[in-house]
Design an enzyme around this catalytic site. Structure first.
Site, PDB file in Angstrom:
ATOM      1  N   ASP B  94       0.845  -1.191   0.000  1.00 24.22           N
ATOM      2  CA  ASP B  94       0.000   0.000   0.000  1.00 24.22           C
ATOM      3  C   ASP B  94       0.881   1.242   0.000  1.00 24.22           C
ATOM      4  OD1 ASP B  94      -2.123   1.651  -0.068  1.00 24.22           O
ATOM      5  OD2 ASP B  94      -2.982   1.044   1.851  1.00 24.22           O
ATOM      6  N   HIS B 203      -8.140   0.735   7.155  1.00 23.01           N
ATOM      7  CA  HIS B 203      -8.415   2.092   6.669  1.00 23.01           C
ATOM      8  C   HIS B 203      -9.730   2.608   7.259  1.00 23.01           C
ATOM      9  CE1 HIS B 203      -5.731   1.196   2.950  1.00 23.01           C
ATOM     10  NE2 HIS B 203      -5.036   1.444   4.043  1.00 23.01           N
ATOM     11  N   LEU B 205     -12.228   6.481   8.128  1.00 22.90           N
ATOM     12  CA  LEU B 205     -12.474   7.925   8.157  1.00 22.90           C
ATOM     13  C   LEU B 205     -13.147   8.170   9.509  1.00 22.90           C
ATOM     14  CD1 LEU B 205     -14.252   9.858   5.295  1.00 22.90           C
ATOM     15  CD2 LEU B 205     -14.703  10.344   7.669  1.00 22.90           C
ATOM     16  N   GLU B 206     -12.622   9.105  10.254  1.00 24.10           N
ATOM     17  CA  GLU B 206     -13.143   9.306  11.608  1.00 24.10           C
ATOM     18  C   GLU B 206     -13.487  10.774  11.830  1.00 24.10           C
ATOM     19  OE1 GLU B 206     -11.482   6.376  14.674  1.00 24.10           O
ATOM     20  OE2 GLU B 206     -10.754   8.306  15.391  1.00 24.10           O
ATOM     21  N   ASN B 326       4.109   4.807   4.250  1.00 21.42           N
ATOM     22  CA  ASN B 326       4.688   3.695   3.495  1.00 21.42           C
ATOM     23  C   ASN B 326       5.380   4.261   2.257  1.00 21.42           C
ATOM     24  OD1 ASN B 326       3.535   1.846   5.227  1.00 21.42           O
ATOM     25  ND2 ASN B 326       2.088   1.014   3.761  1.00 21.42           N
ATOM     26  N   PRO B 370      -2.883   7.604  14.597  1.00 22.03           N
ATOM     27  CA  PRO B 370      -4.228   7.090  14.887  1.00 22.03           C
ATOM     28  C   PRO B 370      -4.163   5.933  15.869  1.00 22.03           C
ATOM     29  CG  PRO B 370      -3.719   7.003  12.515  1.00 22.03           C
ATOM     30  CD  PRO B 370      -2.449   7.275  13.248  1.00 22.03           C
ATOM     31  N   GLY B 371      -5.101   5.917  16.782  1.00 25.78           N
ATOM     32  CA  GLY B 371      -5.220   4.769  17.670  1.00 25.78           C
ATOM     33  C   GLY B 371      -6.102   3.723  17.021  1.00 25.78           C
ATOM     34  N   HIS B 396       3.547   5.106  13.364  1.00 30.04           N
ATOM     35  CA  HIS B 396       2.442   5.453  12.449  1.00 30.04           C
ATOM     36  C   HIS B 396       1.081   5.112  13.030  1.00 30.04           C
ATOM     37  CE1 HIS B 396       1.836   1.262  11.613  1.00 30.04           C
ATOM     38  NE2 HIS B 396       1.148   1.448  10.539  1.00 30.04           N
ATOM     39  N   GLY B 399      -0.284   0.080  16.461  1.00 26.84           N
ATOM     40  CA  GLY B 399       0.401  -1.178  16.150  1.00 26.84           C
ATOM     41  C   GLY B 399      -0.386  -2.376  16.612  1.00 26.84           C
TER      42      GLY B 399
END
Lengths: 134, 473
Positions: B94, B203, B205-206, B326, B370-371, B396, B399
């Protein structure tokens, strides 16, 4: 005849494929992929599609084959649940595949990887462990 | 061979093999995170990375590191030019998957009465999961313009965004040197119908609430205010990028023997960056990266449209920053020209970097962490010390710590959906199974990961964001 099982991997999908023959191994790898991706909306009844892939050795050929199915699934919006390997050598595979629309997506797959892949002898004949990026 | 990590400084570990030899790799973590990292194949994969020809200094593992394939996710490694290699496995399938944050002046009180409608509309407007959108009819020439022009092409030719957006996108939303002619027909066929789609996996959207401000002055410059609404978008280059990586991995796997390269893992296949294969991959990878920037741009444009429909056009959504995690970038570090691979790791330049947008000079490069779904995300700023400590790189995300199968066995998707709704988080995800795979339990504690980054001096905290609505890919 072949069978497959999903093994532990922290982020991606690791699938172990076992089969009596190499032809069965490649066929089963394709079936495992379809199971990961989603649920078929019925049974294929349309036309067969011919598929050919080549690679520099047998391990790379398995990855190229699964990657071909991943791309075809995404482009055609079809789950290829019927697979017939017509001819298989160490560097080339010819097959016929037939698909159906996807009723419900389970896990979109980005690609098959070469990580840790080695086709070898298994209890039932041959086996391979394949990691798919999802 | 087995590997282990030995503490050498606060929040920093050295990778060693079973003979206790150091392996040119360092990991940023604390006791709990290093224990999680040591449970899977992350350390072995990081050790494999150190075998890349032309490796510059050490390879690095971020605190969110976990096993992947080839590189671990959360792995950073640079090779020295002109002879160092480029490895598609050090970037991943990606290509330029990344995160974009939009800030608003909308107060929670104004958003809440519209929450369900807005999140529902977002889920209807922005396709997710498998396949295509056909939001834009891209013929070959138009796709080429996006592959080589990125966000600029999308904004100038399709009015999909604001010119000022470009200033706050990594690389101005376009990596120079992209080569559309190095992108295969198969990659085009997969990707062209997918521009403007989230995809699947992790992936999302928040819609978020800015919950805590840690650095008021920095937050003000970023346009973040406690109690206001923000929108975070996480996606990448979709099937186009996946196919670019697939195509060029195969080329490099076949070519590397000609360059005398032998590696412990075929997924690390590489050739010298200066080779024809390396140059062609670099051009294709940059084209895929531009497609990813354009993908996030089109999604952001449509998010703005949804908010305007429900809350009025005056409620502008301003782009804070867009950064990939990435990528391989050619960067100068000290006196050295390097090809820096970051797979599941974010570039984090400090305040003195000349690469920062004019708006953020002297501040540092924004980094978004992001969490997991339902937990917090963080806004951070890179520190100058990251330049020498981690090749200007940080984590990033939180994890993964739990395999997807294990997450599904432990968490029922429908119960998780209900629990999130009870906590005031609207969720749109077609599949309960996929929802369970991304459950908070499947990830490390993002607050802990961020604290390690701060403790190691790589970046500083600015704001903490909590979810109000999630559209899951």
């Amino acid at each position: 005849m072949g069978w497959h099982a999903f093994e532990q991997h922290t982020s991606d999908v690791q699938v172990r494929v076992d089969a009596a023959t190499l032809v069965d191994l490649f066929t089963e790898a394709g079936r495992a992929l379809a199971e990961i991706i989603g649920t078929p909306a019925g049974v294929p009844s349309g036309a067969w599609r011919r598929v050919s892939v080549d690679a520099r050795d047998r391990d790379a050929l398995l990855v190229a084959w699964v990657n071909e199915l991943i791309a075809r699934t995404e482009i055609d919006d079809q789950l290829y649940t019927e697979i017939e390997v017509v001819d298989l050598t160490a560097t080339r595979l010819d097959a016929r595949i037939r698909g159906v629309p996807i009723a419900e997506t389970r896990t979109p797959v980005k690609a098959a990887t070469m990580h840790g892949l080695q086709i070898g002898a298994g209890a039932g004949g041959v086996s391979a462990t394949l990691i798919l990026d999802v | 061979m087995k590997f282990h990590a030995v503490p050498i400084a606060p929040f920093e570990y050295e990778l060693r093999d079973d003979a206790d030899r150091a392996r040119h790799a360092r990991i940023f973590a604390d006791d709990e995170l290093i224990a999680a990292i040591s449970r899977d194949r992350s350390l072995e994969q990081l050790a494999n990375v150190t075998s890349l020809p032309g490796l510059y200094g050490d390879a690095y593992g971020m605190p969110d590191m976990h096993e992947g394939y080839g590189f671990p996710v959360g792995g950073v490694a640079a090779t020295a030019l002109p002879d160092g290699v480029i490895s598609p496995g050090g970037i991943g399938f990606d290509i330029n998957c990344g995160v974009r944050l939009l800030a608003t002046e909308i107060e929670r009180a104004a958003f809440e009465p519209n929450r369900e409608r807005i999140v529902h509309d977002l889920s209807r407007t922005i396709p997710s999961g498998y396949g295509r959108s056909n939001l834009m009819a891209l013929d070959r020439d138009e796709l080429d313009r996006i592959l080589e022009g990125g966000c600029r092409a999308l904004i100038e030719r399709h009015d999909a965004g604001l010119p000022e957006d470009l200033e706050v996108i990594e690389g101005g939303g376009c990596l120079d040197g992209a080569r559309a002619n190095a992108v295969s027909e198969r990659a085009r066929e997969r990707g062209a119908p997918q521009l403007g789609t989230l995809g699947g996996g992790n992936h999302f959207l928040e819609v978020q609430l800015i919950d805590t401000i840690f650095d008021a002055a920095a937050a003000e410059r970023l346009g973040l205010r406690a109690g206001a609404i923000s929108v975070l978008i996480h996606t990448g280059s979709r099937g186009l990028g996946h196919q670019v990586c697939t195509d060029h991995l195969r080329v490099m796997d076949e070519a590397q023997a000609r360059y005398g390269i032998v590696l412990p893992d075929r997924q690390l296949a590489c050739t010298p960056l200066s080779s024809p294969e390396g140059q062609r991959y670099l051009g294709a990878m940059r084209a895929a990266a531009n497609f990813a920037f354009a993908n996030r741009q089109l999604i952001a444009h449509r998010v703005r449209g949804v908010f305007a429909r429900h809350l009025g056009a005056a409620r502008a959504l301003r782009l804070v920053y867009d950064v990939g995690h990435n990528t391989a970038k050619l960067e100068r570090h000290g006196d050295h020209e390097l090809c820096v691979h970051r797979k599941g790791a974010t570039r984090a330049f400090g305040p003195s970097s000349s690469e920062l947008p004019a708006r953020y000079r002297g501040l540092g490069q924004p980094v978004f962490v992001p969490g997991s779904m339902g937990t917090a995300s963080h806004v951070m700023l890179g520190n100058d010390s990251a330049e020498t400590r981690s090749l200007a790189s940080v984590c990033h995300g939180a994890g993964r710590v739990l395999a997807r199968g294990a997450a599904k066995r432990r968490v029922a998707g429908h119960e998780l959906r209900r629990e999130l709704e009870q906590r005031g988080i609207t969720v749109r995800c077609a599949s309960n199974t996929e929802l369970a795979e991304e459950a908070p339990e499947a990830y490390k504690d993002v607050d802990r990961v961020v604290d390690v980054v701060v403790g190691a001096g790589l970046a500083r905290k600015v704001a903490r964001l909590v979810p109000l609505g999630v559209v899951k890919g």
